[in-house]
Design a protein around this motif. Sequence first.
Motif, PDB file in Angstrom:
ATOM      1  N   HIS A   1       0.849  -1.185   0.000  1.00 57.60           N
ATOM      2  CA  HIS A   1       0.000   0.000   0.000  1.00 57.60           C
ATOM      3  C   HIS A   1       0.890   1.243   0.000  1.00 57.60           C
ATOM      4  N   GLN A   2       0.430   2.291  -0.628  1.00 55.29           N
ATOM      5  CA  GLN A   2       1.156   3.555  -0.597  1.00 55.29           C
ATOM      6  C   GLN A   2       0.773   4.317   0.659  1.00 55.29           C
ATOM      7  N   ARG A   3       1.791   4.804   1.382  1.00 58.61           N
ATOM      8  CA  ARG A   3       1.504   5.645   2.539  1.00 58.61           C
ATOM      9  C   ARG A   3       0.832   6.927   2.060  1.00 58.61           C
ATOM     10  N   PRO A   4      -0.245   7.370   2.692  1.00 59.47           N
ATOM     11  CA  PRO A   4      -0.944   8.593   2.263  1.00 59.47           C
ATOM     12  C   PRO A   4      -0.003   9.791   2.161  1.00 59.47           C
ATOM     13  N   ASN A   5      -0.120  10.499   1.052  1.00 64.25           N
ATOM     14  CA  ASN A   5       0.684  11.698   0.809  1.00 64.25           C
ATOM     15  C   ASN A   5       2.189  11.402   0.819  1.00 64.25           C
TER      16      ASN A   5
END
Length: 355
Positions: free
Chosen positions: A83-87
């Motif tokens: 998952h991509q870390r937010p921002n």
Amino acid sequence: MALTEAKVLQDGQTKLWKHTFSFAVSMALKCAVDLRVADIINSHGVPISLSQIAAKIDSPSPNIPNLERIMRLLVRKEIFSAHQRPNSEETLYGLTASSRWFLHDSELSLAPFISLQNSEWLMAPWYRLAQFVKESVPGGSTGFSKCYGSEIFDFASKNHEFNKLFNAGMESTATVMVDAILTGYKDGFSSIGSLVDVGGGNGHMISKIVKAHPHIKGINFDLPHVIAAAPKHKGVANVGGNIFEAIPKADAIFMQRVLASFNDEDSIKVLKNCLKAIPKETGKVVIIDPLLDLENEGPFDEMIAALDLSMMMLCKGGQERTKLEWQKILEASGFLLNRVIKIPAVLTIVEAYPA
């Protein structure tokens, strides 16, 4: 060349590449088990970054770029999630239904089995596979003995490290299967007064059966060097011996992943000893092994076909069997096949009574 023909050839090439490098997935999986990556992620309770994983690896200077490349493949195979870390451009890695199966501290963990199957000890014999097509020698050696000079059980009796790894791997699979077996054969256990687990290893399986059915007197029976390291379990007696000589007497015999190690002739010898150990009128033998199905496409059928090759390489005469093949060796041993019980696992329950 027609477009459709080119597409067929390209698809064939793609599949060939995939199979050629399938070993890389196994090795990456073993690496993740050895490094305890799943345990590290699980200890945080949420997906974490590569640097967080690396900080918990038992090494003063872990190679994060190499770890990233390994995780990239395992994410593609859905062993881990990404998952991509937010921002942020940073990737966070989480567990999936697959990686939860090799948490070391979980009671239901296949980590020891993964370590065993992908160890150098068990991988090396596969390089002899072509010899088993070229050679046709009755009673010949196995890929394992060609590598190490002795058959697998003799080798284990003399090599403490391998014996420990082997027993841990077998125990982990037994633990995973036990609930499915207890549920699938609940009615069968209820009528047994005493039960011998032939090849029971450290006694984990028979102890679970006795715990679920306290009326059963359990006997854990295995080779002397195995029993020497087996712990004591409530309601279970540990007995050492040789299945080709005699089996302790009981109402019923339980064998999980035992006869797959032997050819038909030796399996019949074992079954005849089982017949001598149980009451003629009420006794029974309960065999727990994969059922080789040549027609259906069940969730485990491809793996069972691979297991069949594994048994061929590791054990002299080792093989998985079809229902008809089980019926034949049971009848040759003085038993009648009573029923085959499918359970939600790679194993199947085969029940037989004295003829």
